[in-house]
Design an enzyme around this catalytic site. Structure first.
Site, PDB file in Angstrom:
ATOM      1  CB  CYS A 118      -3.084  -3.061  -6.011  1.00 43.46           C
ATOM      2  SG  CYS A 118      -4.830  -3.052  -6.431  1.00 43.46           S
ATOM      3  N   GLY A 141      -3.346  -0.232  -0.352  1.00 44.34           N
ATOM      4  CA  GLY A 141      -4.680  -0.804  -0.508  1.00 44.34           C
ATOM      5  C   GLY A 141      -5.144  -1.427   0.785  1.00 44.34           C
ATOM      6  CG  ASN A 191       0.157  -1.612  -8.490  1.00 43.65           C
ATOM      7  OD1 ASN A 191       1.221  -1.063  -8.244  1.00 43.65           O
ATOM      8  ND2 ASN A 191      -0.988  -0.957  -8.466  1.00 43.65           N
ATOM      9  N   GLY A 192      -2.304  -1.966 -11.055  1.00 46.05           N
ATOM     10  CA  GLY A 192      -2.492  -1.177 -12.274  1.00 46.05           C
ATOM     11  C   GLY A 192      -3.905  -1.338 -12.787  1.00 46.05           C
ATOM     12  CE1 TYR A 202      -1.898  10.894   0.062  1.00 48.17           C
ATOM     13  CE2 TYR A 202      -2.900   9.649  -1.712  1.00 48.17           C
ATOM     14  CZ  TYR A 202      -2.870  10.021  -0.392  1.00 48.17           C
ATOM     15  OH  TYR A 202      -3.801   9.528   0.475  1.00 48.17           O
TER      16      TYR A 202
END
Ligand code: SF4
Length: 484
Positions: A9, A35, A109-110, A249
């Site tokens: 995210c 996302g 986020n996570g 990445y």
């Protein structure tokens, strides 16, 4: 779609800008790679917090009319790929609630590794959840907190969750940013004139003309009000565990994450890869876009010319969401086209950042061979991926990770390549330099810095996307135990 780990995210927040929702829209635009399933913005005019969320890309989700309905100088936003919970609107963020502490909107986020335990506990005490997202537990804890003000309630609620979280929250008059003590996910702090900006990656600041100031520190709570920015460090320090896959990445190469240029780290990975796995070749070809930076490093170091022997079609729809293998394979051909004039008769070094299941890599090797390549040597700019991630990245089960169950020789045969060379873990860690000890590399080692709940399958139950055609129990039966 190419067979990759899925981005998690992206979060964004701004305080003190007259066009806060518009700035957030632009910030999310820059974070779209993190996302693509849903997007949302919450904004406050000082009296009321309003939210708008929808499934789909940022550009498709918001138009001028939608943004005009989000007035105010404070806003937060989120782009989501569902790493925990289903892909549906009720799981989209920001999540907005109204409770005894007033309105609060939350972006995360996570992944919380103890979300299931906390949730079960809350449900037993009468809480009613509206989503299957792990994030919602934080808001339930917040609403139940007896703390005297919103900040203390945030600190208290966050202290009860474990795992990876970079959080951005909005009340009617303040912006609060929190990063977990391990610092798994990035969160950067910047300025745009007098306005304060927080976001997952600095590329979002670049787009709106903001200046990077520093990272929100692991374990830090930043409270932004009309009185300024206040830093609180309420949590005990923990071993750092920045996600090294952000550098390999996930993050955009034009971003700085964990204080380092992603482009520089990625190019260095390619240089080290060339030293570790040299090969006589005529041309270095990146798998676009993910392999480009590492291929440049490989080409520089090996003095073999880099050519764009695969061209990516950027306008392919998200057919990859379909789980059927036939559609995944079809998607590779639609997405990548080989350039015969570059590949024909050549000994090719094909550089990519990772191999997940191997099915896509095999298709790509075959595309290159079909275009006339004499030899195809696959080089991967990270170590073999052998374990799933529990900290906010969507990974297949261990049994689906080709490197977890096959030797490099077997992978070479499966890919139909002449050779395969992975970067070593030592090589990967050396690319991030002196801070190497502060990174998580669990997907390459199977050693996890934050323990999973004792009942791991219950955690998996939360993390698995619920599928109408298959019960969770059936999926769990199929899943393999995870390496510890
Ligand atoms: S397990 Fe891998 S993907 Fe997950 S946080 Fe650690 S390094 Fe990143």
């Amino acid at each position: 779609m190419l067979d990759k780990f899925k981005d998690e995210c992206g979060v964004f927040g701004i305080f003190g800008h007259p066009e806060a929702a518009n700035m957030t829209y632009l910030g999310l635009y820059a974070l779209q790679h993190r996302g693509q399933e849903s997007a949302g913005i919450a904004a406050s005019d000082g009296g009321q917090v309003r939210v708008s969320r929808a499934m789909g890309y940022v550009a498709d989700t918001f138009d001028g009319t939608a943004l005009a309905q989000l007035p105010g100088s404070l806003a937060i936003g989120h782009v989501r790929y569902s790493t925990a919970g289903e892909s549906k609107l009720s799981n989209a963020q920001p999540i907005l609630i109204d409770c005894a502490h007033g309105q609060i909107a939350l972006c995360h986020n996570g992944n919380l590794v103890n979300a299931r335990e906390v949730r079960d506990d809350l449900v037993r005490q009468g809480s009613i959840f509206q989503s299957s997202s792990d994030t919602e537990v934080i808001l339930h804890l917040y609403a139940r907190s007896k703390a005297v003000n919103a900040e203390d309630a945030v600190i208290e609620s966050v202290s009860q969750v474990q795992g990876a979280f970079s959080l951005v929250m909005l009340t009617k008059d303040r912006l609060i940013a929190v990063r977990d003590p391990h610092g798994f996910r990035p969160l950067a702090l910047g300025r745009l004139g007098d306005a304060v900006v927080v976001c997952s990656e600095t590329c979002a600041m670049d787009l709106i003309g903001a200046t990077y100031v520093r990272d929100v520190e692991p374990g830090e709570v930043l409270v932004v009000t009309a009185g300024g920015v206040r830093s609180i460090k309420p949590y005990p320090p923990a071993p750092l565990a920045h996600c090294i896959f952000e550098h390999v990445y996930f993050a955009r190469p034009d971003s700085y994450v964990f204080g380092k240029s992603v482009n520089e780290v990625r190019t260095t990975l390619g240089r080290i890869l060339a030293r570790e796995h040299p090969v006589d070749a005529d041309v270095v070809v990146p798998v676009p876009d993910s392999g480009v930076c590492a291929a440049m490093g490989y080409g520089e170091e090996s003095r073999v010319p880099l050519r764009m022997g695969l061209i990516r079609n950027h306008y392919v729809g998200r057919t990859f969401i379909q789980p059927q293998a036939s559609i995944r394979h079809f998607g590779v051909k639609v997405k990548l086209n080989p350039v015969k004039s570059i590949l024909e008769g050549q000994r090719v070094v094909l550089v990519d950042d990772s191999i997940v299941r191997g099915t896509t890599s095999r298709k790509i090797v075959r595309l290159v061979r079909a275009a006339g390549a004499r030899e195809v040597h696959v080089r991967i700019s990270c170590p073999p991926t052998i374990s799933p991630c529990y900290y906010g990245i969507d990974t297949p089960q261990r049994s689906e990770l080709i490197a977890a169950t096959h030797s490099v020789q077997e992978i070479t045969q499966f890919l139909d390549a002449d050779s395969v060379g992975y970067l070593s873990l030592e090589g990967l860690l050396s690319a991030v330099g002196a801070e190497r000890g502060s990174y998580c590399s669990s997907c390459y080692t199977g050693r996890y810095p934050v323990a999973l709940p004792t009942d791991e399958q219950r955690y998996l139950q939360l993390a698995l996307k619920l599928d109408k055609s298959e019960t969770v129990a059936a999926k769990l039966e199929k899943s393999e135990p995870v390496a510890k």
